[in-house]
Write an enzyme that holds these catalytic residues in place. Structure first.
Site, PDB file in Angstrom:
ATOM      1  N   ASP A 198       0.044  -7.598   1.419  1.00 16.46           N
ATOM      2  CA  ASP A 198       0.515  -6.215   1.508  1.00 16.46           C
ATOM      3  C   ASP A 198       2.041  -6.157   1.593  1.00 16.46           C
ATOM      4  O   ASP A 198       2.614  -5.668   2.575  1.00 16.46           O
ATOM      5  CB  ASP A 198      -0.128  -5.531   2.718  1.00 16.46           C
ATOM      6  CG  ASP A 198       0.056  -4.020   2.717  1.00 16.46           C
ATOM      7  OD1 ASP A 198       0.447  -3.473   1.664  1.00 16.46           O
ATOM      8  OD2 ASP A 198      -0.194  -3.395   3.767  1.00 16.46           O
ATOM      9  N   GLN A 200       0.452   6.399  11.540  1.00  8.90           N
ATOM     10  CA  GLN A 200       0.618   6.929  10.200  1.00  8.90           C
ATOM     11  C   GLN A 200       2.080   7.285   9.936  1.00  8.90           C
ATOM     12  O   GLN A 200       2.746   7.886  10.763  1.00  8.90           O
ATOM     13  CB  GLN A 200      -0.261   8.164   9.994  1.00  8.90           C
ATOM     14  CG  GLN A 200      -1.749   7.876   9.944  1.00  8.90           C
ATOM     15  CD  GLN A 200      -2.366   7.740  11.306  1.00  8.90           C
ATOM     16  OE1 GLN A 200      -1.934   8.373  12.256  1.00  8.90           O
ATOM     17  NE2 GLN A 200      -3.380   6.911  11.411  1.00  8.90           N
ATOM     18  N   GLY A 201       2.583   6.898   8.774  1.00 11.78           N
ATOM     19  CA  GLY A 201       3.966   7.173   8.433  1.00 11.78           C
ATOM     20  C   GLY A 201       4.901   6.010   8.702  1.00 11.78           C
ATOM     21  O   GLY A 201       6.028   5.981   8.228  1.00 11.78           O
ATOM     22  N   ASP A 202       4.434   5.036   9.485  1.00  9.46           N
ATOM     23  CA  ASP A 202       5.263   3.867   9.792  1.00  9.46           C
ATOM     24  C   ASP A 202       5.021   2.728   8.801  1.00  9.46           C
ATOM     25  O   ASP A 202       5.730   1.722   8.825  1.00  9.46           O
ATOM     26  CB  ASP A 202       4.967   3.356  11.205  1.00  9.46           C
ATOM     27  CG  ASP A 202       5.439   4.315  12.270  1.00  9.46           C
ATOM     28  OD1 ASP A 202       6.494   4.930  12.088  1.00  9.46           O
ATOM     29  OD2 ASP A 202       4.735   4.474  13.287  1.00  9.46           O
ATOM     30  N   SER A 203       4.019   2.864   7.951  1.00  9.92           N
ATOM     31  CA  SER A 203       3.669   1.801   7.010  1.00  9.92           C
ATOM     32  C   SER A 203       4.893   1.256   6.280  1.00  9.92           C
ATOM     33  O   SER A 203       5.768   2.016   5.870  1.00  9.92           O
ATOM     34  CB  SER A 203       2.692   2.312   5.955  1.00  9.92           C
ATOM     35  OG  SER A 203       1.387   2.341   6.438  1.00  9.92           O
ATOM     36  N   HIS A 258       0.827  -1.212   0.000  1.00  7.82           N
ATOM     37  CA  HIS A 258       0.000   0.000   0.000  1.00  7.82           C
ATOM     38  C   HIS A 258       0.862   1.263   0.000  1.00  7.82           C
ATOM     39  O   HIS A 258       0.369   2.348  -0.300  1.00  7.82           O
ATOM     40  CB  HIS A 258      -1.004  -0.004   1.159  1.00  7.82           C
ATOM     41  CG  HIS A 258      -0.450   0.284   2.505  1.00  7.82           C
ATOM     42  ND1 HIS A 258      -0.118  -0.699   3.410  1.00  7.82           N
ATOM     43  CD2 HIS A 258      -0.189   1.448   3.128  1.00  7.82           C
ATOM     44  CE1 HIS A 258       0.321  -0.154   4.525  1.00  7.82           C
ATOM     45  NE2 HIS A 258       0.288   1.151   4.383  1.00  7.82           N
TER      46      HIS A 258
END
Length: 259
Positions: free
Chosen positions: A122, A211-214, A76
């Site tokens: 993913d 958020q941002g660690d994906s 993603h």
């Protein structure tokens, strides 16, 4: 009902979050999560931890160096992106510094069955334009069942937000969270697929990726056991973080890494 969020950030999402209205962003957007309840981590201790950036330098996801020119991240994070618009930053603990290497991406591989983070598959592999001399992190494999046992201590890492809808971290952060049983995770998330995912977190919440660690690593036993994928909010009680289960994809990832 709160919505499940991919652990990514876009300029738009960041702007929306600034006024307190964090929304679900498209899977094709630049998104990334942060570590909630974490502490500073050093690149020297975790040299294989990298972050993904736009061509203008904005960090949007994390990743793991698994070979000199290969990085594992979340699908993603890369879905809808071009290699030309993507950079991998290695060796830069402080995002405001100029330390380390900024590598261009020459190829993006996304698992062919990927449709959305909550549907599984993913995982993504980036090929870099150079070989980086560094320690690499090995992938967990089918025989590493003990690393996925409930209660196993793991380390999560990233430069993401330190609260849901908050600001991204300037520095690399880390935290320890235990693996959550598949049964418990299924109770939290009906769409949870134990063959494709693994959950980690505390029942009371308080520590999580965000958020941002994906795409960034979750590590146990000296191996990459997962890539940060999705969750309901960040660090909420009863809703652990969900990670792509690397052992399931070991064979196809290894083919891409060795190609």
């Amino acid at each position: 009902m709160a919505k499940t969020l991919h652990r990514l950030i876009t300029a738009l999402a960041a702007a929306v979050a600034a006024v307190g209205l964090l929304t679900v962003v498209p899977a094709s957007a630049d998104v990334s999560p942060y570590i909630v309840g974490g502490t500073r981590a050093t690149i020297s201790q975790y040299p294989w931890t990298v972050y993904l950036a736009t061509s203008s330098g904005g960090q949007f996801c994390g990743g793991t160096l698994v070979k000199g020119n290969k990085v594992v991240t979340a699908a993603h994070c890369t879905s809808g992106r071009s290699a030309a618009s993507t950079r991998v930053v290695w060796g830069r603990e402080d995002k405001q510094s100029t330390a380390g290497i900024v590598a261009s991406v020459t190829k993006i591989w996304i698992h062919p069955s990927y449709r959305s983070a909550t549907s599984g598959y993913d995982v993504s592999v980036l090929t870099l334009d150079r070989n980086i001399t560094s320690a690499y992190l090995p992938l967990a494999g089918p025989s590493d069942t003990a690393l996925y046992a409930a209660g196993t201590s793991t380390t999560i890492l990233g430069w993401g937000t330190t609260s849901s809808g908050g600001s991204a971290s300037r520095y690399l952060l880390k935290a320890s969270v235990p693996v959550v049983s598949d049964t418990s995770c299924k109770q939290s998330y009906p769409q949870y697929n134990a063959s494709a995912m693994v959950c980690a977190g505390y029942p009371q919440g308080g520590t999580d990726t965000c958020q941002g660690d994906s795409g960034g690593p979750i590590v146990a036993g000296g191996k990459l056991i997962g890539a940060t994928s999705w969750g309901r909010g960040c660090a909420s009680a009863g809703y652990p973080g969900v990670y792509a289960r690397i052992a399931t994809y070991n064979s196809v990832l290894t083919q891409q890494i060795d190609s």
